[in-house]
Design a protein around this motif. Structure first.
Motif, PDB file in Angstrom:
ATOM      1  N   ILE A   1       0.844  -1.207   0.000  1.00 49.39           N
ATOM      2  CA  ILE A   1       0.000   0.000   0.000  1.00 49.39           C
ATOM      3  C   ILE A   1       0.874   1.249   0.000  1.00 49.39           C
ATOM      4  N   TRP A   2       1.917   1.264   0.826  1.00 50.25           N
ATOM      5  CA  TRP A   2       2.826   2.415   0.850  1.00 50.25           C
ATOM      6  C   TRP A   2       3.439   2.638  -0.529  1.00 50.25           C
ATOM      7  N   CYS A   3       3.915   1.576  -1.147  1.00 48.27           N
ATOM      8  CA  CYS A   3       4.569   1.694  -2.452  1.00 48.27           C
ATOM      9  C   CYS A   3       3.593   2.150  -3.532  1.00 48.27           C
ATOM     10  N   VAL A   4       2.356   1.649  -3.492  1.00 48.63           N
ATOM     11  CA  VAL A   4       1.354   2.020  -4.498  1.00 48.63           C
ATOM     12  C   VAL A   4       1.030   3.512  -4.403  1.00 48.63           C
ATOM     13  N   VAL A   5       0.809   4.007  -3.170  1.00 49.57           N
ATOM     14  CA  VAL A   5       0.484   5.426  -3.010  1.00 49.57           C
ATOM     15  C   VAL A   5       1.667   6.296  -3.420  1.00 49.57           C
ATOM     16  N   PHE A   6       2.875   5.888  -3.070  1.00 54.65           N
ATOM     17  CA  PHE A   6       4.069   6.642  -3.472  1.00 54.65           C
ATOM     18  C   PHE A   6       4.175   6.682  -4.990  1.00 54.65           C
ATOM     19  N   PHE A   7       3.918   5.553  -5.630  1.00 54.74           N
ATOM     20  CA  PHE A   7       3.961   5.486  -7.091  1.00 54.74           C
ATOM     21  C   PHE A   7       2.861   6.351  -7.706  1.00 54.74           C
ATOM     22  N   LEU A   8       1.664   6.292  -7.148  1.00 53.66           N
ATOM     23  CA  LEU A   8       0.551   7.107  -7.645  1.00 53.66           C
ATOM     24  C   LEU A   8       0.876   8.595  -7.546  1.00 53.66           C
ATOM     25  N   SER A   9       1.525   8.996  -6.464  1.00 51.77           N
ATOM     26  CA  SER A   9       1.863  10.411  -6.313  1.00 51.77           C
ATOM     27  C   SER A   9       2.793  10.873  -7.420  1.00 51.77           C
ATOM     28  N   ARG A  10       3.713  10.001  -7.814  1.00 47.37           N
ATOM     29  CA  ARG A  10       4.661  10.362  -8.870  1.00 47.37           C
ATOM     30  C   ARG A  10       3.977  10.409 -10.244  1.00 47.37           C
ATOM     31  N   ILE A  11       3.143   9.425 -10.511  1.00 46.34           N
ATOM     32  CA  ILE A  11       2.513   9.392 -11.825  1.00 46.34           C
ATOM     33  C   ILE A  11       1.485  10.514 -11.982  1.00 46.34           C
ATOM     34  N   LEU A  12       0.796  10.867 -10.899  1.00 41.04           N
ATOM     35  CA  LEU A  12      -0.174  11.957 -10.988  1.00 41.04           C
ATOM     36  C   LEU A  12       0.525  13.299 -11.153  1.00 41.04           C
ATOM     37  N   CYS A  13       1.679  13.485 -10.521  1.00 45.53           N
ATOM     38  CA  CYS A  13       2.468  14.698 -10.745  1.00 45.53           C
ATOM     39  C   CYS A  13       2.932  14.770 -12.195  1.00 45.53           C
ATOM     40  N   TRP A  14       3.325  13.646 -12.753  1.00 45.11           N
ATOM     41  CA  TRP A  14       3.769  13.607 -14.144  1.00 45.11           C
ATOM     42  C   TRP A  14       2.609  13.922 -15.081  1.00 45.11           C
ATOM     43  N   ILE A  15       1.450  13.348 -14.807  1.00 45.70           N
ATOM     44  CA  ILE A  15       0.273  13.612 -15.630  1.00 45.70           C
ATOM     45  C   ILE A  15      -0.061  15.101 -15.609  1.00 45.70           C
ATOM     46  N   ASP A  16       0.083  15.709 -14.449  1.00 44.29           N
ATOM     47  CA  ASP A  16      -0.237  17.125 -14.312  1.00 44.29           C
ATOM     48  C   ASP A  16       0.655  18.005 -15.182  1.00 44.29           C
ATOM     49  N   LEU A  17       1.849  17.508 -15.504  1.00 49.11           N
ATOM     50  CA  LEU A  17       2.789  18.285 -16.322  1.00 49.11           C
ATOM     51  C   LEU A  17       2.660  17.996 -17.813  1.00 49.11           C
ATOM     52  N   GLN A  18       1.847  17.019 -18.187  1.00 52.84           N
ATOM     53  CA  GLN A  18       1.716  16.647 -19.582  1.00 52.84           C
ATOM     54  C   GLN A  18       0.777  17.586 -20.322  1.00 52.84           C
ATOM     55  N   LYS A  19       0.813  17.499 -21.647  1.00 54.20           N
ATOM     56  CA  LYS A  19      -0.089  18.271 -22.490  1.00 54.20           C
ATOM     57  C   LYS A  19      -1.508  17.732 -22.340  1.00 54.20           C
ATOM     58  N   PRO A  20      -2.525  18.557 -22.650  1.00 45.97           N
ATOM     59  CA  PRO A  20      -3.918  18.088 -22.548  1.00 45.97           C
ATOM     60  C   PRO A  20      -4.185  16.815 -23.328  1.00 45.97           C
ATOM     61  N   ALA A  21      -3.442  16.607 -24.401  1.00 42.03           N
ATOM     62  CA  ALA A  21      -3.666  15.402 -25.212  1.00 42.03           C
ATOM     63  C   ALA A  21      -3.344  14.137 -24.450  1.00 42.03           C
ATOM     64  N   ALA A  22      -2.586  14.273 -23.373  1.00 40.24           N
ATOM     65  CA  ALA A  22      -2.196  13.085 -22.594  1.00 40.24           C
ATOM     66  C   ALA A  22      -3.099  12.879 -21.381  1.00 40.24           C
ATOM     67  N   SER A  23      -4.253  13.529 -21.365  1.00 41.37           N
ATOM     68  CA  SER A  23      -5.134  13.423 -20.208  1.00 41.37           C
ATOM     69  C   SER A  23      -5.682  12.013 -20.019  1.00 41.37           C
TER      70      SER A  23
END
Length: 289
Positions: free
Chosen positions: A227-249
């Motif tokens: 659970i700790w690893c999944v949430v840590f991973f989710l935090s990283r991927i959601l930060c990355w998604i936030d920096l992507q172009k709208p086409a990558a939503s």
């Protein structure tokens, strides 16, 4: 989908709620600590309640507090010449307050519960020495074999690393920097490994021989760190998604279902193989810590 997974992955009719609450509070504190240290005024007062709580939820919460403590110490060393007094005071409080309240709780247990510090799962040096002394010479190799068998049977970490590899390849194709993802993978593997080393020491030093031989409670401990690893991973991927172009939503949808593969696998694994490493029923008695 992620919320459903995180709140149900390690909870069942016969499970303890603390085994889900523990990693969620621990990773929340760690991620909040990262956020606070990235601000202009790098005080961490808001992290302290989470750090204290994770130590009081369960004794093994010290591990998750230690992750925060190591993060603060490294940051302190790197910024020792530019940090201000208020920041240093908050960092010191984060390092000391959890231990202070844990000591108060220990004294409370000693005062209110006469046998609280003398049970087989008590957190004391005397209990650890007694437990390892009571184990036979044949039991230790069997415990080691059973433990590594359990570790090798887990697949959830491999799923996470597989997703990380897919993201690294995608980021590389897009000619973006892959360092943050390599750092994420190393962090997850390091935390998982250290937690498992702690689990092994617990079976050797803290658990009675009968419970240690059947790996009592291992499923709960394994799911805790996942659970700790999944949430840590989710935090990283959601930060990355936030920096992507709208086409990558569309990646946002991807991020909501990614925890389900380990959950589905775990459910299937326990349904197909309900026994533990040595296929013995766990002994009756007090639950392991």
């Amino acid at each position: 989908g992620s919320a459903v997974f995180l709140l149900s992955f390690n909870i069942g009719p016969n499970s303890l709620l603390v085994d889900t609450l523990l990693p969620l509070v621990g990773v929340s504190g760690f991620l909040l600590l990262e956020e606070e240290l990235s601000k202009e005024k790098k005080t961490v007062w808001f992290v302290i309640p989470l750090a204290v709580s994770v130590c009081l939820i369960k004794n093994s919460g010290i591990f998750f507090w230690a992750l925060m403590a190591v993060k603060v110490l490294f940051f302190w060393v790197q910024h020792r010449k530019v940090s201000i007094k208020a920041e240093k005071l908050s960092w010191t409080a984060l390092l000391l307050f959890p231990l202070f309240f844990l000591l108060l709780w220990k004294k409370h247990v000693e005062y209110v519960f006469n046998s609280g510090m003398t049970s087989v799962h008590s957190m004391s040096l005397q209990a650890y020495i007694q437990n390892i002394h009571d184990k036979s010479s044949e039991a230790v190799p069997q415990i080691l074999k059973a433990f590594f068998s359990q570790v090798c049977s887990g697949r959830s970490l491999l799923y996470l690393l597989g997703l990380l590899l897919a993201i690294i390849i995608l980021v590389y194709i897009q000619r973006q920097h892959t360092f943050v993802w390599l750092k994420t993978a190393v962090s997850i593997v390091t935390v998982f490994t250290l937690y498992q080393i702690g689990n092994l020491c617990m079976y050797l030093f803290s658990m009675p021989e009968g419970e240690a031989l059947v790996m009592a409670g291992y499923s709960r401990y394994y799911k805790t760190i996942i659970i700790w690893c999944v949430v840590f991973f989710l935090s990283r991927i959601l930060c990355w998604i936030d920096l992507q172009k709208p086409a990558a939503s569309w990646l946002l949808l991807y991020g909501t279902w990614l925890p389900f593969p380990p959950a589905v696998h775990t459910a299937w694994h326990h349904r197909a193989y309900p026994g533990l490493a040595l296929r013995r029923k766990p002994p009756t008695g007090p639950l392991p810590p």
